[in-house]
Design a protein around this motif. Structure first.
Motif, PDB file in Angstrom:
ATOM      1  N   ALA A 116       5.923  -2.117   4.678  1.00 37.68           N
ATOM      2  CA  ALA A 116       4.373  -2.126   4.309  1.00 37.68           C
ATOM      3  C   ALA A 116       3.826  -3.408   5.000  1.00 37.68           C
ATOM      4  O   ALA A 116       2.503  -3.146   5.368  1.00 37.68           O
ATOM      5  N   TYR A 117       4.474  -4.516   5.270  1.00 38.15           N
ATOM      6  CA  TYR A 117       3.846  -5.708   6.108  1.00 38.15           C
ATOM      7  C   TYR A 117       3.942  -5.704   7.370  1.00 38.15           C
ATOM      8  O   TYR A 117       3.422  -6.731   8.091  1.00 38.15           O
ATOM      9  N   ASN A 118       4.507  -4.744   8.011  1.00 36.79           N
ATOM     10  CA  ASN A 118       4.674  -4.864   9.590  1.00 36.79           C
ATOM     11  C   ASN A 118       4.001  -3.586  10.203  1.00 36.79           C
ATOM     12  O   ASN A 118       4.278  -3.533  11.491  1.00 36.79           O
ATOM     13  N   PHE A 119       3.584  -2.751   9.416  1.00 38.76           N
ATOM     14  CA  PHE A 119       3.257  -1.380  10.085  1.00 38.76           C
ATOM     15  C   PHE A 119       1.667  -0.992   9.517  1.00 38.76           C
ATOM     16  O   PHE A 119       1.549  -1.768   8.295  1.00 38.76           O
ATOM     17  N   GLU A 120       0.989  -0.221   9.920  1.00 41.11           N
ATOM     18  CA  GLU A 120      -0.328   0.161   9.591  1.00 41.11           C
ATOM     19  C   GLU A 120       0.051   0.896   8.084  1.00 41.11           C
ATOM     20  O   GLU A 120       1.171   1.297   7.755  1.00 41.11           O
ATOM     21  N   LEU A 121      -1.050   0.921   7.404  1.00 38.49           N
ATOM     22  CA  LEU A 121      -1.094   1.731   5.835  1.00 38.49           C
ATOM     23  C   LEU A 121      -0.590   3.204   5.921  1.00 38.49           C
ATOM     24  O   LEU A 121       0.361   3.598   5.190  1.00 38.49           O
TER      25      LEU A 121
END
Length: 129
Positions: A80-85
């Motif tokens: 969640a915090y290292n890739f796009e939504l």
């Protein structure tokens, strides 16, 4: 519904992202607390009708599933915090489902050797002479 409602109310997708992690961690904590505090192995409670396994195997299964849920929750936050939504949504829908399915298959193979063979399950009563 709780996290979905918070997401809509605050217009912040962080709540829906964290829901997956919170639920997985609650499952892990539930398995561990029930086993070590209440002395009740939930995996065994659900499956003992279908499977007869040694107690140490039940304990390993319980720990393995608790570890899997913890890993899934941590992996969810990482994605969640290292890739796009969009990537996270695909991971949530397909990745976590695939991981759970794969871990279920691993679990089945790990207990397979403890299942009774056809010969054992069809034991004939001994005939007396």
């Amino acid at each position: 519904m709780f996290f979905g409602g918070l997401t809509i109310f605050f217009q912040n997708e962080a709540f829906i992202i964290w829901k997956v992690t919170v639920v997985n961690l609650l499952f892990a904590i539930g398995l561990l607390v029930s086993n070590y505090i209440f002395k009740k192995n939930l995996i065994k409670s659900f499956l003992q009708e279908a499977l007869t396994l040694p107690e140490n195997v039940w304990n390993r299964l319980n720990l393995a599933w608790a570890a899997f849920f913890t890993f899934s929750g941590a992996l969810n936050i990482y994605v969640a915090y290292n890739f796009e939504l969009d990537t996270w949504v695909n991971f949530k829908v397909f990745g976590l489902t695939g991981l759970t399915f794969a871990f279920t298959i691993v679990t089945i193979f790990s207990v397979y050797k403890y299942l009774p063979t056809e010969e054992e399950s069809e034991k004939k009563p001994e005939q007396s002479n």
